[in-house]
Scaffold this motif. Structure first.
Motif, PDB file in Angstrom:
ATOM      1  N   LEU A   1      -1.994   2.944  -6.674  1.00  0.00           N
ATOM      2  CA  LEU A   1      -3.045   2.304  -5.898  1.00  0.00           C
ATOM      3  C   LEU A   1      -4.338   3.097  -5.999  1.00  0.00           C
ATOM      4  O   LEU A   1      -4.352   4.307  -5.757  1.00  0.00           O
TER       5      LEU A   1
ATOM      6  N   LEU B   1      -5.773  -5.387  -3.452  1.00  0.00           N
ATOM      7  CA  LEU B   1      -5.274  -4.101  -3.935  1.00  0.00           C
ATOM      8  C   LEU B   1      -5.830  -3.879  -5.335  1.00  0.00           C
ATOM      9  O   LEU B   1      -5.635  -4.713  -6.216  1.00  0.00           O
TER      10      LEU B   1
ATOM     11  N   ARG C   1      -7.003  -0.061  -1.305  1.00  0.00           N
ATOM     12  CA  ARG C   1      -6.739  -1.336  -0.630  1.00  0.00           C
ATOM     13  C   ARG C   1      -8.070  -1.877  -0.127  1.00  0.00           C
ATOM     14  O   ARG C   1      -8.945  -1.130   0.297  1.00  0.00           O
TER      15      ARG C   1
ATOM     16  N   GLU D   1       0.843  -1.199   0.000  1.00  0.00           N
ATOM     17  CA  GLU D   1       0.000   0.000   0.000  1.00  0.00           C
ATOM     18  C   GLU D   1       0.881   1.252   0.000  1.00  0.00           C
ATOM     19  O   GLU D   1       0.562   2.238  -0.670  1.00  0.00           O
TER      20      GLU D   1
END
Length: 150
Positions: A51, A65, A54, A39
């Motif tokens: 990202l 993810l 999450r 993360e």
């Protein structure tokens, strides 16, 4: 909430916790630690990856993810604490199918990465079957520090 909190619960109820329960909790702690690391260090998984979220909530369970690559393609990352078996492919394909159908620009714009410590023969053969017959592509990547070749 933390490894210490989990250990305190285990210690308080150790006569009620089976070996299977303890193994499941250990696996979940490892997966959470790997998620924590990636993360905050997603570039170690793949250059240019960013990202989205999450534990992305879906109607079929949370995606460990959910990311976007430099070309704007969705990347579903499934994390396994130890060995990834062929069942990991069913799981990641479900999530990829969900992204395909439900995310903006997700149709035919999703791929997956299974992240694990090891990959057995079943996982390798499952991947060969996918790469030869599907638009969906799944990569196998090892946790940092793993020694097995993929």
């Amino acid at each position: 909430e933390s490894a210490e909190a989990a250990q305190a619960v285990l210690d308080a109820h150790k006569e009620q916790v089976t070996e299977t329960d303890a193994t499941t909790l250990e696996r979940r702690q490892i997966e959470r630690a790997v998620e924590d690391f990636y993360e905050h260090n997603i570039e170690f998984l793949e250059a240019g990856l960013r990202l989205v979220r999450r534990q992305y909530p879906t109607t079929i369970g949370p995606i460990d993810l959910l990311c976007l690559d430099e070309q704007g393609q969705y990347v579903v990352v499934e994390i396994k604490a130890h060995e990834a078996s062929d069942s990991a492919f069913g799981q990641i394909l479900r999530y990829m199918g969900w992204v395909h159908h439900h995310m903006p620009d997700g149709q035919d714009n999703v791929r997956g990465i299974i992240l694990a410590k090891e990959f057995g023969d079943r996982a390798h053969y499952a991947r060969v079957g996918l790469t030869n017959s599907s638009k969906f592509r799944v990569a196998l990547k090892q946790h940092l520090g793993s020694t097995q070749d993929v």
